[in-house]
Structures are given as C-alpha cells and as structure tokens.
Scaffold this active site. Sequence first.
Site, mmCIF file in Angstrom:
data_model
loop_
_atom_site.group_PDB
_atom_site.id
_atom_site.type_symbol
_atom_site.label_atom_id
_atom_site.label_comp_id
_atom_site.label_asym_id
_atom_site.label_seq_id
_atom_site.Cartn_x
_atom_site.Cartn_y
_atom_site.Cartn_z
ATOM 1 N N SER A 113 0.865 -1.176 0.000
ATOM 2 C CA SER A 113 0.000 0.000 0.000
ATOM 3 C C SER A 113 0.900 1.224 0.000
ATOM 4 O O SER A 113 2.080 1.148 0.365
ATOM 5 C CB SER A 113 -0.931 0.004 1.217
ATOM 6 N N GLU A 142 1.304 5.638 0.640
ATOM 7 C CA GLU A 142 0.788 6.881 1.215
ATOM 8 C C GLU A 142 1.202 8.066 0.357
ATOM 9 O O GLU A 142 2.356 8.189 -0.039
ATOM 10 C CB GLU A 142 1.316 7.068 2.640
ATOM 11 N N TYR A 144 -3.240 14.107 6.184
ATOM 12 C CA TYR A 144 -3.542 15.457 6.669
ATOM 13 C C TYR A 144 -2.216 16.139 6.973
ATOM 14 O O TYR A 144 -1.264 15.482 7.404
ATOM 15 C CB TYR A 144 -4.300 15.361 7.997
ATOM 16 N N ARG A 182 -4.691 10.739 16.063
ATOM 17 C CA ARG A 182 -4.888 11.932 16.892
ATOM 18 C C ARG A 182 -4.526 13.164 16.100
ATOM 19 O O ARG A 182 -5.218 14.171 16.113
ATOM 20 C CB ARG A 182 -4.022 11.857 18.149
ATOM 21 N N ASP A 226 -1.011 15.648 14.487
ATOM 22 C CA ASP A 226 0.020 16.532 15.027
ATOM 23 C C ASP A 226 -0.558 17.921 15.257
ATOM 24 O O ASP A 226 -1.394 18.393 14.478
ATOM 25 C CB ASP A 226 1.193 16.636 14.058
ATOM 26 N N TYR A 258 3.894 2.593 16.717
ATOM 27 C CA TYR A 258 5.257 3.126 16.859
ATOM 28 C C TYR A 258 6.220 2.039 17.325
ATOM 29 O O TYR A 258 6.245 1.690 18.508
ATOM 30 C CB TYR A 258 5.242 4.312 17.836
ATOM 31 N N HIS A 285 7.175 6.486 20.981
ATOM 32 C CA HIS A 285 6.623 7.767 20.540
ATOM 33 C C HIS A 285 7.227 8.883 21.395
ATOM 34 O O HIS A 285 7.415 8.712 22.603
ATOM 35 C CB HIS A 285 5.102 7.745 20.691
ATOM 36 N N GLN A 290 5.037 3.735 12.128
ATOM 37 C CA GLN A 290 6.010 4.753 11.767
ATOM 38 C C GLN A 290 7.181 4.068 11.074
ATOM 39 O O GLN A 290 7.437 2.881 11.307
ATOM 40 C CB GLN A 290 6.478 5.471 13.040
ATOM 41 N N PHE A 339 13.504 14.451 9.481
ATOM 42 C CA PHE A 339 12.213 13.864 9.842
ATOM 43 C C PHE A 339 12.404 12.794 10.918
ATOM 44 O O PHE A 339 11.645 12.727 11.895
ATOM 45 C CB PHE A 339 11.568 13.274 8.584
ATOM 46 N N ARG A 385 6.932 10.913 -4.510
ATOM 47 C CA ARG A 385 8.070 10.687 -5.417
ATOM 48 C C ARG A 385 8.203 9.174 -5.568
ATOM 49 O O ARG A 385 8.788 8.509 -4.721
ATOM 50 C CB ARG A 385 9.340 11.336 -4.858
#
Length: 288
Positions: free
Chosen positions: A7, A9, A41, A99, A101, A139, A143, A170, A210, A265
Amino acid sequence: MTVPAVSFEFFPPQNLEASFRLWDTVQVLSPLAPRFVSVTYGAGGTTRDLTRDAVATLHKNSGLNVAAHLTCVKATKEETLEIANTFAEAGVTEIVALRGDPPKDEGKFTVHPGGFESSVELIAALKDTGKFTIRVGAYPEKHPEAATATADVEYLKRKFDAGADEALTQFFFDKEHFLRFRDACVKAGIDKPIVPGIMPIENWKGIRRFAVNTGTTIPAWMDDAFEKAARDGRQDLLATAICTEMCTDLLGEGVDKLHFYTLNRPELTRDVCHALGVTPQVQLENVA
C-alpha cells in the site's frame, strides 16, 4: 520469497505543480495493484480540504481503493464525523484514524473545544457508524510523547479494542525495532495485523531531519554511507539497496504486507517493489 501485498501513502497537492506530481505518482504506482492508497492530513489539520478533494478525485478517477486520513485536531466531534460521512457518501469507506500533530506553532496537542480527546475516542465513534474499515498508527520505537515503549503497546491495544482493524507503523531503519515491537504486541494479546511502514530514502538530509523529529533511531553508518554515495552520484542506488534488503529481511520474518511512504516521489518505491517481486498488474486508464 513471499511477494508482499503493498500500500502507498500520498500527501495532498497544495499547488498546480504538486498536483501534476501526485498524478505522476499515481500513474507510476497504480499498476502495482496496491491494497489501498492513503492521503494524509498536514500538521494541525492544515490540509483538511485538500485531503478531502484529493481523496474524492482519486476515488472517482483512479480505480484505486482510497483511504482518507482523519484526525482530532482543530475540529469538534460533529465536524470530524461530518467529514467522515462526506467520505462515506462519496464511496470512501477506508479511514486512517489518528490523533494528529498539533499546529507547528503550538508544540503540543490540545483538545479542541467539543473535539475528540484522543485517537481512541475517534476510533470508537467511527466504529459505531458501522461504515468504515479503520486503520491506525503504531510506533515500533517509543513515541516522543510516550512515557515508555510499553505504554505505546498498551495504547495500541486500546485502539484495537476501540474498533481498529489494522495498524500502520512509523518508519524505521532497523528491522529489529519492528520485530521486537511485533513480539511485544503479541505478548500483550494483540492479534490484529500490524503493517511495517517503509520510507525509501529519496533525500537523506530531509529524511534524517524527519527521523530526528519523530524519534526514529538513525544507525551510525548511514550518515557516512550517504555522504560517500553523494560524492559518486549513487544515492538512489544506495537507498534502493538499503530499503530492499530491509524489506526482504522482514518478509523472511513472516511479514506479508508493506506500507510505503512515497512523499509523492514514486521511483524508489517502484524500484523496491519490483525488486521484491511486486510487478505491474494493471494499467491506470483514466486520471483527470
């Protein structure tokens, strides 16, 4: 070697150039027949409308199974569920419930007046509608806001108990983080699917920043490896090799699904998938 189900994202485009990049990404990756694709989002709900538009367009024109991200940030419960119902009315019944960020200038999550207090509360409300397949975040490494790694496992169990169907993790650079986390989840009584999140390294400096922000452990050798690769123009070759090796090792440990963070990308993701035996199955006919 088992050929994994995959899958992808995407994030919603914020200008015309980014729109073309998203469509190019869809064109490159859709022939790999993903289980679903998700649209994120932005922090603080900043791309809510863009996400909704991108999800609707992808669902209508791509033929892909599209999942929409939905968060608790800066919206009342009624407003959040109204967005969810808008997705359902458009035929989108896959939600990645988070939840979310906080806005970059706020530093920490604050419950919106009348809003959901946590992802667990959001998941339960979505489950009560009976309309959605619900995926959640997980996670493998602690986290940044969690007291302990054990607390992360316990909180994930609460998400599943509230009605989640599957977790997407993550990203990580060392497969052992995922495998230890998976073992801890089994020990805690979690029996729902936990899918590793994979980040092909399109730009090492950007991904490194990141990783620091998300608390992802950076192996000591990676800085030196990418510095040397940059001198020879071999960054993409190194990134593909690193990602393919880790995914192959995960498949050898019984993993059968992988979720790729594409950053819109697609080339590295495509190349890794091909190396894993995920080959073109369908051709996209109409994206407009």
